[in-house]
Design an enzyme around this catalytic site. Structure first.
Site: not given
Ligand code: GLY
Length: 393
Positions: A237, A266-267
């Site tokens: 990320t 979804v993180g």
């Protein structure tokens, strides 16, 4: 068993100065640190180098994969540009880079081979936020999150609605899977199913990877890398945050999320208060690594609130990490199954970061983050929460 769980770890503690800082603030150890049972290290761990040039404005920081992109953001800050324009411009370089498989174009896909991206932004001076999640076929999702903030009455748009919103707003649709990420995904498929490898009637049937990777140095290097990300699926990320000369603050976080995820997972990156948080009076925080752990402690918000009470960015990041560890009763075997980092800046232009483990995603390398304080972009060591000394069983 993951790469991490095959390793022996040695527990140290909060970096000494961090523990002292936290203890001084509360005149006792923090509840999370106390619950973890951690005690200060006595010199057996390698201390992170003190970040150079603390307290300078303008300042822009990111995870280590942004080290070559921060210059673009700093140029905008030096010309008096907006802090959100600066951080989005920086991470757009990484989103566009086909060689970075953690973000944007070329990101590692979900289990079906589709790249799904998440991103968020917060603009400190106007107290606004925007976010998108599970977006397919749109490369620059940090700019898309900013567009949600600027052009709608919403904060978060997900899935196909986000893709259609992007097209309506003039974003180009494209296939985000590069040859690099497609081959690694095929290797992952081959490792999980007998159906995605040559059959017994094939001369290749003993070697499941030979139909994917050619016998060239480039492909063999890619195979070695694929074996690592198959064993230990990354959640790479890029969070990026900036404070300008006046003290205005903004942040963004953008990601392709967990490799091989269930479609729709979804993180933390698009969750305001977890993967990204800004309070213009205090500072900003972001995260990389296993987003589920961050969501459970609202890491971004927690860190900013700790800084509001007087903690340095580094100590606030370590306190957030203590809460992650506390959620597993500080069980090193469980903690060894994942990695997580926190990053923060404050209004004075101080910065800090903490990593759960002393090592980075590559076990042989130290955990680092990227800092540009106006002179150059450089890598600085994160403060480790746990200190690895073992290598393997
Ligand atoms: N931290 C990125 C993710 O978990 O998706």
């Amino acid at each position: 068993m993951s790469l991490w769980s095959r390793r022996k770890f040695f527990l140290t503690s909060l970096a000494g100065s961090a523990a002292a800082g936290i203890a001084n603030l509360f005149e006792r150890t923090t509840p999370a640190a106390a619950a973890s049972g951690l005690t200060p290290s006595v010199g057996n761990g390698v201390r992170p180098a003190a970040p150079a040039a603390q307290g300078k404005r303008p300042l822009i920081i990111s995870s280590a994969n942004g080290v070559n992109a921060l210059g673009r953001g700093m140029d905008i800050l030096k010309k008096g540009g907006d802090t959100l324009d600066a951080v989005v411009a920086a991470v757009t370089i990484v989103e566009d880079d086909p060689n970075d498989d953690s973000v944007g174009y070329g990101g590692l896909p979900n289990e079906q081979g589709e790249v799904e991206l998440d991103a968020s932004v917060m603009h400190g001076p106007t107290h606004r936020a925007g976010s998108v999640a599970s977006v397919r076929r749109i490369k620059n999702v940090s700019r898309l999150a900013k567009t949600v903030m600027e052009r709608t009455n919403h904060v978060m748009i997900v899935g196909d609605g986000a893709r259609r919103f992007a097209v309506d707003e003039g974003f180009e649709e494209m296939n985000l899977l590069t040859e690099h990420s497609r081959k690694i995904w095929l290797a992952w498929k081959a490792s999980t199913s007998f159906n995605w490898r040559p059959g017994i009637d094939s001369p290749e049937w003993k070697d499941k990877m030979s139909s994917i990777f050619e016998d060239t140095p480039e492909d063999q290097a890619l195979l070695a890398y694929a074996q690592r990300v198959i064993t230990d699926p990354p959640t790479g990320t890029i969070p990026c945050m900036a404070v300008n000369e006046k003290g205005d603050i903004s942040a963004t976080t953008t990601t392709s999320g967990l490799a091989w995820k269930i479609p729709g997972r979804v993180g933390d990156s698009p969750i305001i208060g977890a993967g990204c948080y800004v309070d213009n009076e205090v500072g900003a925080a972001g995260s990389t690594g296993k987003g589920e752990e961050n969501i459970k402690i609202c890491g971004g918000h927690t860190i900013v609130e700790m800084m509001r009470k007087g903690m340095s960015p580094k100590d606030a990041c370590l306190e957030a990490m203590a809460r992650v560890a506390r959620n597993y009763s500080n069980d090193k075997k469980k903690l060894a199954t994942f990695h997580i980092y926190f990053y923060a800046i404050n209004k004075d232009g101080q910065h800090g970061a903490a990593s759960l483990w002393r090592n980075g995603y590559e076990p042989s390398k130290r955990a680092m983050y990227a800092v540009h304080d106006g002179t150059e972009s450089k890598l600085v060591e994160c403060a480790p929460y746990l200190d690895e000394i073992g290598t393997s069983d």
